[in-house]
Design a protein around this motif. Sequence first.
Motif, mmCIF file in Angstrom:
data_model
loop_
_atom_site.group_PDB
_atom_site.id
_atom_site.type_symbol
_atom_site.label_atom_id
_atom_site.label_comp_id
_atom_site.label_asym_id
_atom_site.label_seq_id
_atom_site.Cartn_x
_atom_site.Cartn_y
_atom_site.Cartn_z
ATOM 1 N N SER A 281 1.948 5.905 2.816
ATOM 2 C CA SER A 281 3.101 6.788 3.063
ATOM 3 C C SER A 281 4.205 6.032 3.798
ATOM 4 O O SER A 281 3.978 4.969 4.378
ATOM 5 C CB SER A 281 2.670 7.999 3.885
ATOM 6 N N SER A 282 5.386 6.602 3.792
ATOM 7 C CA SER A 282 6.540 5.955 4.437
ATOM 8 C C SER A 282 6.392 5.881 5.951
ATOM 9 O O SER A 282 7.080 5.093 6.595
ATOM 10 C CB SER A 282 7.825 6.702 4.065
ATOM 11 N N SER A 283 5.494 6.673 6.517
ATOM 12 C CA SER A 283 5.269 6.617 7.966
ATOM 13 C C SER A 283 3.908 6.024 8.306
ATOM 14 O O SER A 283 3.466 6.080 9.453
ATOM 15 C CB SER A 283 5.384 8.024 8.559
ATOM 16 N N GLY A 284 3.233 5.449 7.315
ATOM 17 C CA GLY A 284 1.911 4.875 7.537
ATOM 18 C C GLY A 284 1.975 3.520 8.209
ATOM 19 O O GLY A 284 3.051 3.027 8.583
ATOM 20 N N PRO A 285 0.833 2.871 8.381
ATOM 21 C CA PRO A 285 0.793 1.593 9.097
ATOM 22 C C PRO A 285 1.527 0.456 8.391
ATOM 23 O O PRO A 285 1.878 -0.535 9.018
ATOM 24 C CB PRO A 285 -0.708 1.286 9.199
ATOM 25 N N PHE A 286 1.796 0.611 7.087
ATOM 26 C CA PHE A 286 2.501 -0.437 6.353
ATOM 27 C C PHE A 286 3.986 -0.133 6.218
ATOM 28 O O PHE A 286 4.679 -0.748 5.401
ATOM 29 C CB PHE A 286 1.889 -0.610 4.953
ATOM 30 N N ALA A 287 4.495 0.805 6.980
ATOM 31 C CA ALA A 287 5.894 1.239 6.850
ATOM 32 C C ALA A 287 6.877 0.080 6.987
ATOM 33 O O ALA A 287 7.895 0.044 6.304
ATOM 34 C CB ALA A 287 6.211 2.319 7.874
ATOM 35 N N THR B 2 -16.694 13.667 -5.060
ATOM 36 C CA THR B 2 -16.457 14.035 -3.664
ATOM 37 C C THR B 2 -15.792 12.890 -2.919
ATOM 38 O O THR B 2 -14.877 13.097 -2.112
ATOM 39 C CB THR B 2 -17.787 14.404 -2.980
ATOM 40 N N TRP B 3 -16.232 11.669 -3.191
ATOM 41 C CA TRP B 3 -15.637 10.510 -2.525
ATOM 42 C C TRP B 3 -14.153 10.386 -2.861
ATOM 43 O O TRP B 3 -13.330 10.169 -1.972
ATOM 44 C CB TRP B 3 -16.382 9.232 -2.931
ATOM 45 N N HIS B 4 -13.791 10.528 -4.129
ATOM 46 C CA HIS B 4 -12.381 10.445 -4.514
ATOM 47 C C HIS B 4 -11.570 11.539 -3.824
ATOM 48 O O HIS B 4 -10.510 11.262 -3.248
ATOM 49 C CB HIS B 4 -12.231 10.573 -6.040
ATOM 50 N N ARG B 5 -12.039 12.772 -3.915
ATOM 51 C CA ARG B 5 -11.279 13.912 -3.412
ATOM 52 C C ARG B 5 -11.177 13.935 -1.888
ATOM 53 O O ARG B 5 -10.094 14.133 -1.327
ATOM 54 C CB ARG B 5 -11.942 15.210 -3.897
ATOM 55 N N ASP B 6 -12.312 13.723 -1.218
ATOM 56 C CA ASP B 6 -12.347 13.925 0.235
ATOM 57 C C ASP B 6 -12.095 12.675 1.048
ATOM 58 O O ASP B 6 -11.784 12.766 2.239
ATOM 59 C CB ASP B 6 -13.709 14.501 0.653
ATOM 60 N N HIS B 7 -12.239 11.501 0.448
ATOM 61 C CA HIS B 7 -12.139 10.269 1.229
ATOM 62 C C HIS B 7 -11.048 9.324 0.729
ATOM 63 O O HIS B 7 -10.144 8.981 1.484
ATOM 64 C CB HIS B 7 -13.502 9.561 1.250
ATOM 65 N N LEU B 8 -11.146 8.907 -0.527
ATOM 66 C CA LEU B 8 -10.197 7.911 -1.019
ATOM 67 C C LEU B 8 -8.765 8.438 -1.072
ATOM 68 O O LEU B 8 -7.847 7.813 -0.529
ATOM 69 C CB LEU B 8 -10.614 7.414 -2.406
ATOM 70 N N ASP B 9 -8.553 9.561 -1.747
ATOM 71 C CA ASP B 9 -7.183 10.057 -1.940
ATOM 72 C C ASP B 9 -6.451 10.306 -0.623
ATOM 73 O O ASP B 9 -5.312 9.831 -0.452
ATOM 74 C CB ASP B 9 -7.184 11.310 -2.817
ATOM 75 N N PRO C 55 -4.875 -2.505 12.665
ATOM 76 C CA PRO C 55 -6.096 -1.812 13.104
ATOM 77 C C PRO C 55 -6.283 -0.429 12.477
ATOM 78 O O PRO C 55 -7.405 -0.038 12.172
ATOM 79 C CB PRO C 55 -5.930 -1.710 14.622
ATOM 80 N N VAL C 56 -5.191 0.297 12.274
ATOM 81 C CA VAL C 56 -5.312 1.626 11.657
ATOM 82 C C VAL C 56 -5.822 1.498 10.221
ATOM 83 O O VAL C 56 -6.661 2.287 9.772
ATOM 84 C CB VAL C 56 -3.960 2.373 11.696
ATOM 85 N N ALA C 57 -5.335 0.496 9.506
ATOM 86 C CA ALA C 57 -5.794 0.284 8.132
ATOM 87 C C ALA C 57 -7.272 -0.107 8.118
ATOM 88 O O ALA C 57 -8.040 0.380 7.276
ATOM 89 C CB ALA C 57 -4.950 -0.793 7.453
ATOM 90 N N CYS D 46 -7.006 8.936 2.281
ATOM 91 C CA CYS D 46 -6.821 7.649 2.956
ATOM 92 C C CYS D 46 -5.659 6.868 2.349
ATOM 93 O O CYS D 46 -4.787 6.364 3.061
ATOM 94 C CB CYS D 46 -8.109 6.831 2.872
ATOM 95 N N VAL D 47 -5.646 6.775 1.021
ATOM 96 C CA VAL D 47 -4.578 6.028 0.353
ATOM 97 C C VAL D 47 -3.222 6.684 0.612
ATOM 98 O O VAL D 47 -2.227 5.993 0.850
ATOM 99 C CB VAL D 47 -4.879 5.888 -1.152
ATOM 100 N N ARG D 48 -3.172 8.010 0.587
ATOM 101 C CA ARG D 48 -1.907 8.705 0.892
ATOM 102 C C ARG D 48 -1.404 8.346 2.283
ATOM 103 O O ARG D 48 -0.221 8.074 2.483
ATOM 104 C CB ARG D 48 -2.095 10.226 0.795
ATOM 105 N N GLU D 49 -2.297 8.344 3.258
ATOM 106 C CA GLU D 49 -1.898 8.031 4.635
ATOM 107 C C GLU D 49 -1.465 6.570 4.779
ATOM 108 O O GLU D 49 -0.460 6.277 5.418
ATOM 109 C CB GLU D 49 -3.050 8.324 5.605
ATOM 110 N N LEU D 50 -2.223 5.665 4.192
ATOM 111 C CA LEU D 50 -1.898 4.246 4.325
ATOM 112 C C LEU D 50 -0.595 3.885 3.634
ATOM 113 O O LEU D 50 0.181 3.077 4.141
ATOM 114 C CB LEU D 50 -3.030 3.381 3.761
#
Length: 199
Positions: free
Chosen positions: A167-173, A152-159, A123-125, A161-165
């Motif tokens: 990451s080692s503590s993200g929803p796919f950990a 703006t989309w790359h800098r403020d939204h995509l990057d 759900p988080v993803a 989001c991808v970092r969070e998803l």
Amino acid sequence: MADEPDETPQLDVPVGMFEDIEDLKAQVAKLTALVRTLAGGEGDEPGEASADDAETVGGEAAAEEDDGEEAWQYPPFILLLDPPEYDDELRALIEWVEGVLVPGYLAEPSAEARWCHLWWEHPVAIARLHAVWLAWQELTDPASCGYTGPSTWHRDHLDPCVRELRSSSGPFAGCTKGEHQIDHRMPGLVPSAWAMGES
């Protein structure tokens, strides 16, 4: 006449004021005629619109407002939807993620950059990717945001989001090739954007 005063009062009025008053009278007359025409009551006195006319005009205005809201309404956030709208939005999101995001932006998953091929089970993803997709729809349209929207989309939204998803503590950990943090459905039961027409 008896109603006329004995003598005309002397008014100190600027010379051009009478012309301005006549112009205003002409404009009021035009507006009054326009209101009568729009209200459909050409024989009525100004300000005497019938109840039927008021309902008709009010109904048309309300209908126009409703049409305007529908025409300019952005898609709602996916977590606020109920089936079947949720299912339709998820299928469209899957098509965008699998067709644009995965091949264009996501390299091979690794321990430092995780990805779950069944990401729609998280759900988080879903929430994060849907938000990025909504921003993409708006910011890739030059008519609404000019030519700097994609940056703006790359800098403020995509990057972010991808970092969070990924990451080692993200929803796919806990998602590796053989294990998952949550129970996944069998692949044959996974909703597919490409199987929409089969049902």
